[in-house]
Scaffold this motif. Sequence first.
Motif, PDB file in Angstrom:
ATOM      1  N   GLY A   1       1.394   6.076 -66.029  1.00 18.27           N
ATOM      2  CA  GLY A   1       1.295   5.124 -65.442  1.00 18.27           C
ATOM      3  C   GLY A   1       2.647   4.563 -65.051  1.00 18.27           C
ATOM      4  O   GLY A   1       3.747   4.750 -65.590  1.00 18.27           O
ATOM      5  N   VAL A   2       2.785   4.231 -63.802  1.00 20.38           N
ATOM      6  CA  VAL A   2       4.090   3.928 -62.989  1.00 20.38           C
ATOM      7  C   VAL A   2       4.224   2.504 -62.632  1.00 20.38           C
ATOM      8  O   VAL A   2       3.171   1.849 -62.102  1.00 20.38           O
ATOM      9  CB  VAL A   2       4.343   4.803 -61.708  1.00 20.38           C
ATOM     10  N   SER A   3       5.201   1.676 -63.230  1.00 26.28           N
ATOM     11  CA  SER A   3       5.736   0.417 -62.764  1.00 26.28           C
ATOM     12  C   SER A   3       4.570  -0.656 -63.436  1.00 26.28           C
ATOM     13  O   SER A   3       3.686  -0.289 -64.040  1.00 26.28           O
ATOM     14  CB  SER A   3       5.720   0.083 -61.219  1.00 26.28           C
ATOM     15  N   TYR A   4       4.771  -1.785 -63.184  1.00 29.29           N
ATOM     16  CA  TYR A   4       3.912  -3.027 -63.599  1.00 29.29           C
ATOM     17  C   TYR A   4       2.357  -2.747 -63.218  1.00 29.29           C
ATOM     18  O   TYR A   4       1.921  -2.509 -62.188  1.00 29.29           O
ATOM     19  CB  TYR A   4       4.340  -4.273 -63.110  1.00 29.29           C
ATOM     20  N   GLY A   5       1.647  -3.008 -64.493  1.00 30.64           N
ATOM     21  CA  GLY A   5       0.309  -2.841 -64.206  1.00 30.64           C
ATOM     22  C   GLY A   5      -0.400  -1.468 -64.174  1.00 30.64           C
ATOM     23  O   GLY A   5      -1.597  -1.353 -64.056  1.00 30.64           O
ATOM     24  N   HIS A   6       0.437  -0.582 -64.079  1.00 32.69           N
ATOM     25  CA  HIS A   6       0.080   0.716 -63.860  1.00 32.69           C
ATOM     26  C   HIS A   6      -0.774   0.880 -62.591  1.00 32.69           C
ATOM     27  O   HIS A   6      -1.697   1.525 -62.699  1.00 32.69           O
ATOM     28  CB  HIS A   6      -0.578   1.428 -65.154  1.00 32.69           C
ATOM     29  N   LEU A   7      -0.343   0.303 -61.694  1.00 30.40           N
ATOM     30  CA  LEU A   7      -1.212   0.399 -60.349  1.00 30.40           C
ATOM     31  C   LEU A   7      -1.560   1.664 -60.095  1.00 30.40           C
ATOM     32  O   LEU A   7      -2.622   2.168 -59.463  1.00 30.40           O
ATOM     33  CB  LEU A   7      -0.493  -0.349 -59.350  1.00 30.40           C
TER      34      LEU A   7
ATOM     35  N   GLY B   1      13.987  -8.505 -50.348  1.00 31.23           N
ATOM     36  CA  GLY B   1      13.271  -8.820 -49.170  1.00 31.23           C
ATOM     37  C   GLY B   1      12.231  -7.460 -48.894  1.00 31.23           C
ATOM     38  O   GLY B   1      11.497  -7.396 -47.894  1.00 31.23           O
ATOM     39  N   ILE B   2      12.105  -6.725 -50.022  1.00 25.79           N
ATOM     40  CA  ILE B   2      11.200  -5.471 -49.679  1.00 25.79           C
ATOM     41  C   ILE B   2       9.827  -6.303 -50.072  1.00 25.79           C
ATOM     42  O   ILE B   2       9.448  -6.819 -51.114  1.00 25.79           O
ATOM     43  CB  ILE B   2      11.457  -4.420 -50.751  1.00 25.79           C
ATOM     44  N   PRO B   3       8.961  -5.997 -49.226  1.00 28.59           N
ATOM     45  CA  PRO B   3       7.539  -6.687 -49.563  1.00 28.59           C
ATOM     46  C   PRO B   3       6.768  -6.173 -50.609  1.00 28.59           C
ATOM     47  O   PRO B   3       6.618  -5.072 -50.850  1.00 28.59           O
ATOM     48  CB  PRO B   3       6.813  -6.443 -48.216  1.00 28.59           C
ATOM     49  N   ARG B   4       6.395  -7.019 -51.635  1.00 31.64           N
ATOM     50  CA  ARG B   4       5.599  -6.524 -52.783  1.00 31.64           C
ATOM     51  C   ARG B   4       4.262  -5.846 -52.223  1.00 31.64           C
ATOM     52  O   ARG B   4       3.567  -5.049 -52.977  1.00 31.64           O
ATOM     53  CB  ARG B   4       5.110  -7.727 -53.658  1.00 31.64           C
ATOM     54  N   HIS B   5       3.638  -6.021 -50.853  1.00 29.48           N
ATOM     55  CA  HIS B   5       2.725  -5.428 -50.485  1.00 29.48           C
ATOM     56  C   HIS B   5       2.921  -4.060 -50.197  1.00 29.48           C
ATOM     57  O   HIS B   5       2.051  -3.395 -49.803  1.00 29.48           O
ATOM     58  CB  HIS B   5       2.213  -6.265 -49.183  1.00 29.48           C
ATOM     59  N   ALA B   6       4.115  -3.639 -50.190  1.00 27.87           N
ATOM     60  CA  ALA B   6       4.382  -2.147 -49.928  1.00 27.87           C
ATOM     61  C   ALA B   6       3.845  -1.385 -51.081  1.00 27.87           C
ATOM     62  O   ALA B   6       3.672  -0.079 -51.063  1.00 27.87           O
ATOM     63  CB  ALA B   6       5.867  -1.790 -49.691  1.00 27.87           C
ATOM     64  N   SER B   7       3.416  -1.896 -52.218  1.00 24.11           N
ATOM     65  CA  SER B   7       3.013  -1.222 -53.250  1.00 24.11           C
ATOM     66  C   SER B   7       1.514  -1.113 -52.830  1.00 24.11           C
ATOM     67  O   SER B   7       0.918  -1.711 -52.098  1.00 24.11           O
ATOM     68  CB  SER B   7       2.868  -2.333 -54.514  1.00 24.11           C
ATOM     69  N   SER B   8       0.770   0.102 -53.336  1.00 24.67           N
ATOM     70  CA  SER B   8      -0.641   0.401 -52.985  1.00 24.67           C
ATOM     71  C   SER B   8      -1.028   1.406 -54.202  1.00 24.67           C
ATOM     72  O   SER B   8      -0.361   2.394 -54.444  1.00 24.67           O
ATOM     73  CB  SER B   8      -0.343   1.252 -51.626  1.00 24.67           C
ATOM     74  N   ALA B   9      -2.289   1.061 -54.463  1.00 23.05           N
ATOM     75  CA  ALA B   9      -3.134   2.033 -55.494  1.00 23.05           C
ATOM     76  C   ALA B   9      -3.452   3.303 -54.550  1.00 23.05           C
ATOM     77  O   ALA B   9      -3.714   4.405 -55.190  1.00 23.05           O
ATOM     78  CB  ALA B   9      -4.282   1.421 -55.918  1.00 23.05           C
ATOM     79  N   ASP B  10      -3.461   3.183 -53.182  1.00 20.16           N
ATOM     80  CA  ASP B  10      -4.036   4.265 -52.577  1.00 20.16           C
ATOM     81  C   ASP B  10      -2.920   4.965 -51.884  1.00 20.16           C
ATOM     82  O   ASP B  10      -1.986   4.525 -51.157  1.00 20.16           O
ATOM     83  CB  ASP B  10      -4.909   3.634 -51.217  1.00 20.16           C
TER      84      ASP B  10
ATOM     85  N   ARG C   1       5.413   4.598 -55.246  1.00 19.23           N
ATOM     86  CA  ARG C   1       4.510   4.546 -56.184  1.00 19.23           C
ATOM     87  C   ARG C   1       4.288   3.525 -57.152  1.00 19.23           C
ATOM     88  O   ARG C   1       5.559   3.089 -57.799  1.00 19.23           O
ATOM     89  CB  ARG C   1       4.485   5.891 -56.976  1.00 19.23           C
ATOM     90  N   GLY C   2       3.168   2.784 -57.564  1.00 21.05           N
ATOM     91  CA  GLY C   2       3.426   1.408 -58.469  1.00 21.05           C
ATOM     92  C   GLY C   2       3.821   0.304 -57.664  1.00 21.05           C
ATOM     93  O   GLY C   2       4.158   0.326 -56.492  1.00 21.05           O
ATOM     94  N   ARG C   3       3.785  -0.796 -58.245  1.00 23.92           N
ATOM     95  CA  ARG C   3       4.335  -2.028 -57.764  1.00 23.92           C
ATOM     96  C   ARG C   3       5.701  -2.010 -57.560  1.00 23.92           C
ATOM     97  O   ARG C   3       6.767  -1.546 -58.098  1.00 23.92           O
ATOM     98  CB  ARG C   3       3.948  -3.114 -58.483  1.00 23.92           C
ATOM     99  N   VAL C   4       6.046  -2.750 -56.416  1.00 26.56           N
ATOM    100  CA  VAL C   4       7.551  -3.097 -56.100  1.00 26.56           C
ATOM    101  C   VAL C   4       7.753  -4.262 -56.868  1.00 26.56           C
ATOM    102  O   VAL C   4       7.295  -5.235 -56.899  1.00 26.56           O
ATOM    103  CB  VAL C   4       7.433  -3.415 -54.470  1.00 26.56           C
ATOM    104  N   CYS C   5       8.902  -4.056 -57.517  1.00 23.52           N
ATOM    105  CA  CYS C   5       9.276  -5.032 -58.387  1.00 23.52           C
ATOM    106  C   CYS C   5      10.512  -5.801 -57.945  1.00 23.52           C
ATOM    107  O   CYS C   5      10.849  -5.636 -56.846  1.00 23.52           O
ATOM    108  CB  CYS C   5      10.016  -4.252 -59.891  1.00 23.52           C
ATOM    109  N   MET C   6      11.172  -6.906 -58.813  1.00 20.45           N
ATOM    110  CA  MET C   6      12.058  -7.710 -58.189  1.00 20.45           C
ATOM    111  C   MET C   6      13.499  -6.994 -57.614  1.00 20.45           C
ATOM    112  O   MET C   6      14.074  -7.265 -56.646  1.00 20.45           O
ATOM    113  CB  MET C   6      12.265  -8.813 -59.072  1.00 20.45           C
ATOM    114  N   ASP C   7      13.761  -6.071 -58.448  1.00 22.19           N
ATOM    115  CA  ASP C   7      14.992  -5.430 -58.227  1.00 22.19           C
ATOM    116  C   ASP C   7      14.965  -3.623 -57.935  1.00 22.19           C
ATOM    117  O   ASP C   7      15.898  -3.301 -57.488  1.00 22.19           O
ATOM    118  CB  ASP C   7      15.786  -5.485 -59.602  1.00 22.19           C
TER     119      ASP C   7
END
Length: 399
Positions: free
Chosen positions: A270-276, A295-304, A321-327
């Motif tokens: 699993g990668v990053s928060y929540g193992h998206l 300023g990197i959008p968290r919406h750049a994360s995707s399970a697809d 891969r996985g969620r974009v984090c704060m840093d």
Amino acid sequence: MNPTPGHPEIRVDVGAIRANARLLRAHAGVPLIAVVKADGYGHGMVESAHAALAGGADWLAVATPEEALALREAGLPGRILCWLTTPDTDYKACLRASLDVTAYSVAELDEIAEAAATLTGAGAGDGRARVQLKVDTGLSRGGAPRSEWAELFERARRGEREGSWRITGVWSHLACSDDPEHPANDAQEASFREAITAARAAGLTPEICHLANSAAAILRPSARFDAVRCGIALYGLDPAPGNTPDLGLRPAMTVRAPLVMVKDAAPGAGVSYGHLWRARRETTLGLVPLGYGDGIPRHASSADPATAAEVLVAGRRRPIRGRVCMDQFVVDLDGDRPPVGADAVLFGPGDDGEPTAQDWAEACGTINYEIVTRIGGRMSRTHHDGGDVGGPGPDGSTP
């Protein structure tokens, strides 16, 4: 701010902005108002303003008086328009700096008159303030509603007779110019023509009447009037994706960062928060030291994987891969092992296959304006001059 070698960086090509201004002015065939608000849409307000003027822009424009005053303090000459005031706006400072301020209401005109009465030699060279009137033609945002046009124009004319100001412009803003077939465009243009007629009937003779933003400047000749206001197109980004012809505009911003780690990932990891996202097979992962704090959008994360934003690393696009984090965020290197320190190019002009800001916008379900304007945070921003990329100048000449 000078970048540390290998540090995440926003690189802005002022030569591209200069050339874009030249192309837009030539295409529209009327004076260009270069919009450099919001720190030049993330590109640097002062640097973008200088580049736009060098490319033939006739005016500069920003949203707030504070932005306009900052341009003056940086030595920017000529006409500067601002339009988003608040009840505590210091109109005296605006008039001393020879700014063109915008009024939406009679109450704002009264405030400007009060400020002008206390100053000597404020505003234009003839000692009067310079004021533009914004009318609401259907956006239902800022600007005087139709029911208040007559009162606004009458008060504006009275102020001219009293010597408080000169009305230098009447303007409005389109709601749907990125959709050229939308009926609101015709309706707003007709409404704006009615406003101009009413202003002139009240005795006003504005220097410029302007309605067109970037999309209308490119796509709607009838909306160009006496000048066009170009913001996003000035920075080389498409104001109406899917509808805009290729004018030769060039994106001015490139965002890059070094990889700071490369590691193996086993199947099922699993990668990053929540193992998206979980690795479906053995792969390698790269760590990019940027996140939503930059300023990197968290919406750049995707399970697809098909809809994830991508970056260019070692000549290939690599999906997040996985969620974009704060840093930080993680990209899939697909078994490759580029060295730590290798460039990860988030977006740029696309010359080397890197994603563009439009690609990121589509992956994040937003618009390219938001991608470039919100980027920054702890990143350094540098400017370079890549030279003119062609296109005719205001007089039809080429560099």
